[in-house]
Design a protein around this motif. Structure first.
Motif, PDB file in Angstrom:
ATOM      1  N   ASP A  68       0.819  -1.210   0.000  1.00  0.00           N
ATOM      2  CA  ASP A  68       0.000   0.000   0.000  1.00  0.00           C
ATOM      3  C   ASP A  68       0.856   1.265   0.000  1.00  0.00           C
ATOM      4  O   ASP A  68       0.334   2.352   0.256  1.00  0.00           O
ATOM      5  CB  ASP A  68      -0.937   0.009   1.209  1.00  0.00           C
ATOM      6  N   ARG A  69       2.133   1.123  -0.284  1.00  0.00           N
ATOM      7  CA  ARG A  69       3.018   2.281  -0.361  1.00  0.00           C
ATOM      8  C   ARG A  69       3.422   2.507  -1.817  1.00  0.00           C
ATOM      9  O   ARG A  69       3.535   1.556  -2.592  1.00  0.00           O
ATOM     10  CB  ARG A  69       4.271   2.067   0.494  1.00  0.00           C
ATOM     11  N   PRO A  70       3.653   3.764  -2.203  1.00  0.00           N
ATOM     12  CA  PRO A  70       4.024   4.036  -3.602  1.00  0.00           C
ATOM     13  C   PRO A  70       5.399   3.486  -3.954  1.00  0.00           C
ATOM     14  O   PRO A  70       6.284   3.399  -3.113  1.00  0.00           O
ATOM     15  CB  PRO A  70       3.991   5.564  -3.684  1.00  0.00           C
TER      16      PRO A  70
ATOM     17  N   LEU B 128       5.489   6.401 -11.692  1.00  0.00           N
ATOM     18  CA  LEU B 128       4.993   5.918 -10.414  1.00  0.00           C
ATOM     19  C   LEU B 128       3.968   4.809 -10.608  1.00  0.00           C
ATOM     20  O   LEU B 128       3.267   4.762 -11.627  1.00  0.00           O
ATOM     21  CB  LEU B 128       4.355   7.073  -9.632  1.00  0.00           C
ATOM     22  N   ASN B 129       3.838   3.945  -9.606  1.00  0.00           N
ATOM     23  CA  ASN B 129       2.879   2.856  -9.735  1.00  0.00           C
ATOM     24  C   ASN B 129       1.431   3.308  -9.577  1.00  0.00           C
ATOM     25  O   ASN B 129       0.516   2.499  -9.683  1.00  0.00           O
ATOM     26  CB  ASN B 129       3.188   1.727  -8.745  1.00  0.00           C
TER      27      ASN B 129
ATOM     28  N   LEU C 279      12.420   2.873  -6.965  1.00  0.00           N
ATOM     29  CA  LEU C 279      12.406   3.938  -5.961  1.00  0.00           C
ATOM     30  C   LEU C 279      11.394   3.563  -4.877  1.00  0.00           C
ATOM     31  O   LEU C 279      10.193   3.794  -5.031  1.00  0.00           O
ATOM     32  CB  LEU C 279      12.016   5.279  -6.593  1.00  0.00           C
ATOM     33  N   PRO C 280      11.851   2.970  -3.775  1.00  0.00           N
ATOM     34  CA  PRO C 280      10.924   2.575  -2.697  1.00  0.00           C
ATOM     35  C   PRO C 280      10.547   3.771  -1.835  1.00  0.00           C
ATOM     36  O   PRO C 280      11.403   4.375  -1.194  1.00  0.00           O
ATOM     37  CB  PRO C 280      11.738   1.551  -1.914  1.00  0.00           C
ATOM     38  N   MET C 281       9.267   4.112  -1.805  1.00  0.00           N
ATOM     39  CA  MET C 281       8.832   5.386  -1.233  1.00  0.00           C
ATOM     40  C   MET C 281       7.974   5.226   0.022  1.00  0.00           C
ATOM     41  O   MET C 281       7.329   4.207   0.235  1.00  0.00           O
ATOM     42  CB  MET C 281       8.026   6.160  -2.278  1.00  0.00           C
ATOM     43  N   GLY C 282       7.971   6.292   0.816  1.00  0.00           N
ATOM     44  CA  GLY C 282       6.992   6.456   1.880  1.00  0.00           C
ATOM     45  C   GLY C 282       6.982   5.377   2.937  1.00  0.00           C
ATOM     46  O   GLY C 282       5.913   4.979   3.402  1.00  0.00           O
ATOM     47  N   PHE C 283       8.165   4.893   3.339  1.00  0.00           N
ATOM     48  CA  PHE C 283       8.258   3.842   4.361  1.00  0.00           C
ATOM     49  C   PHE C 283       7.560   2.561   3.901  1.00  0.00           C
ATOM     50  O   PHE C 283       6.628   2.070   4.559  1.00  0.00           O
ATOM     51  CB  PHE C 283       7.662   4.318   5.693  1.00  0.00           C
ATOM     52  N   ASN C 284       7.988   2.023   2.780  1.00  0.00           N
ATOM     53  CA  ASN C 284       7.315   0.832   2.264  1.00  0.00           C
ATOM     54  C   ASN C 284       7.807  -0.460   2.902  1.00  0.00           C
ATOM     55  O   ASN C 284       7.366  -1.540   2.520  1.00  0.00           O
ATOM     56  CB  ASN C 284       7.438   0.752   0.727  1.00  0.00           C
TER      57      ASN C 284
ATOM     58  N   VAL D  52       0.999  11.392  -4.750  1.00  0.00           N
ATOM     59  CA  VAL D  52       1.292  10.388  -5.766  1.00  0.00           C
ATOM     60  C   VAL D  52       0.014   9.903  -6.435  1.00  0.00           C
ATOM     61  O   VAL D  52      -0.044   9.728  -7.660  1.00  0.00           O
ATOM     62  CB  VAL D  52       2.064   9.212  -5.137  1.00  0.00           C
ATOM     63  N   LYS D  53      -1.019   9.683  -5.652  1.00  0.00           N
ATOM     64  CA  LYS D  53      -2.290   9.248  -6.227  1.00  0.00           C
ATOM     65  C   LYS D  53      -2.856  10.314  -7.165  1.00  0.00           C
ATOM     66  O   LYS D  53      -3.408  10.001  -8.228  1.00  0.00           O
ATOM     67  CB  LYS D  53      -3.297   8.940  -5.115  1.00  0.00           C
TER      68      LYS D  53
END
Length: 432
Positions: free
Chosen positions: A191-193, A250-251, A292-297, A376-377
């Motif tokens: 659930d993280r970008p 971005l995903n 690019l692993p984002m936002g505390f994934n 991001v969304k």
């Protein structure tokens, strides 16, 4: 001590350290520097050998520059290319925004290729007293059977021989895939970008540009029609006769899984003005990509004697894809926590201090990263991006605010109205 590890009995023992750092990227090297400065015995294990290349835009915002200055790194070498701000292009608008004038951060950014950037950082750690072992690949954690805590690592040395390294604490700074985290049961959150970045270098007259350049719209004109491609692009002058040209996607974008990123970059570069030289004949090196692993994934950031830093903990800023500044900041935070824990008198006190690493990261970045996930969304919707670039970019005050927000450059206190609004939003937004 009873230990279990997925290795053969031929593993040989090595000298202990107070802390093992796995990975000599910006996160690991920064942590090692501060740990060694504090007098701890630090062992840094790096699977590659320096100098070594990494996929990156090579651009450093003032947030990252602040960390470099704190480590005693100076910029007299002409390979450090200073920049004054961000140039944003989109919606028919070209806007140059200087970096904010703040007491908390320097007023300039830098460009330096990863070919030697990471080596500069790890050299500082070694000067401070850390021990670096290159061409050492960590293969598994060493687990104490009684406490179920990590007490070292299994590795293969430069001769591909198995070896054991022991320490009461391990810092995992081993990148996005983080084999060590997976082996410890800490997996990524879906659930993280997540982003993908691809880049290459071109010999170009734009190599000495003193602004970082970001393209919010990627237009492909190869078919004779203007086609809006997914993602965003950048052009960063490296100062050595080349420009770093790349793009990210971005995903949250509908076409994320279906895009051939290398072809996408090739098509976008081909659409650039001919005089810039972004052609195959001028290309220097291959097109390379990275996640690019984002936002505390990946959480928790501390568990059973192991701390996660940088990409291993998903610390890339969702707003702008910046990872180096946050990797270095996390390295310093982790070092501070470990130093404090090492001074505690009981096991319970040490563990309580180590657990504070989670809350410090959450308090520092949690709300801001949550806002980043909303962002991001939003930008994953093409219609939103068209509207934002058309009507937002011409509004210079709005874009100054946006620059501060995206780059996370505000005064911690006593700032202007923009700073107070951004800081307030980050504080009241829950760190999910």
């Amino acid at each position: 001590m009873s230990e279990t590890a997925a290795t053969s009995p031929s593993v040989r023992e090595s000298a202990d350290a107070d802390v093992i750092v796995v990975g000599a990227g910006p996160a690991g090297s920064t942590a090692a520097y501060y740990l060694a400065q504090s007098g701890l015995d630090v062992l840094v294990l790096e699977k590659s050998a320096f100098p070594r290349e990494k996929v990156c835009g090579d651009g450093l915002t003032p947030r990252a520059v602040k960390q470099l200055i704190a480590m005693g790194i100076t910029f007299e070498d002409p390979a450090w290319v200073k920049n004054h701000g961000l140039r944003i292009i989109g919606g028919g608008t070209r806007l140059e925004l200087p970096w904010p004038d703040l007491a908390a951060y320097p007023s300039y950014g830098l460009v330096r290729t990863r070919q030697d950037f990471d080596q500069i950082l790890v050299n500082q750690a070694v000067k401070a007293g850390a021990t670096l072992m290159e061409r050492t690949t960590v293969t598994a954690p060493l687990i104490d059977a009684r406490s179920n805590r990590i007490v070292g690592v299994q590795a293969k040395n430069s001769d591909r021989e198995p070896v054991t390294y022991r320490a009461p604490l391990v810092l995992a700074a081993d990148g996005n895939s983080s084999r060590l985290s997976v082996a410890m049961g800490i997996r990524k959150r879906d659930d993280r970008p997540m982003g993908v970045a691809v880049r290459t270098y071109f010999t170009s007259p734009r190599h000495d540009d003193d602004y970082l350049e970001s393209w919010l719209e990627l237009w492909d004109k190869s078919s004779g029609k203007d086609v809006l491609l997914p993602g965003y692009g950048w052009v960063f002058g490296v100062g050595d006769g080349t420009s770093n040209v790349g793009l990210g996607i971005l995903n949250s974008t509908a076409s994320f899984k279906d895009v051939d990123y290398r072809k996408l970059l090739r098509r976008w570069a081909d659409s650039m003005p001919e005089e810039w030289g972004f052609t195959e004949d001028n290309q220097v090196g291959p097109i390379r990509g990275a996640a690019l692993p984002m936002g505390f994934n990946r959480v928790p950031h501390y568990s059973r004697g192991m701390l996660l830093l940088g990409d291993s903990g998903g610390m890339v800023n969702p707003f702008n894809g910046e990872g180096i500044a946050y990797a270095m900041e996390a390295g310093k935070i982790a070092a501070d926590v470990v130093v404090q824990a090492s001074s505690r008198l009981t096991v319970a006190e040490r563990e309580r201090t180590l657990l504070s690493y989670r809350s410090i990261l959450s308090d520092t970045y949690g709300g801001y990263y949550t806002l980043g996930r909303y962002f991001v969304k939003a930008i994953g919707q093409p219609e939103f991006m068209k509207y934002a670039t058309k009507y937002g970019l011409p509004q210079r005050t709005l874009m100054r605010f946006t620059l501060k927000m995206l780059a996370n450059l505000t005064e911690p206190s006593h700032g202007d109205a923009m700073d107070r609004l951004i800081n307030g939003m980050s504080k009241i937004t829950p760190a999910a």
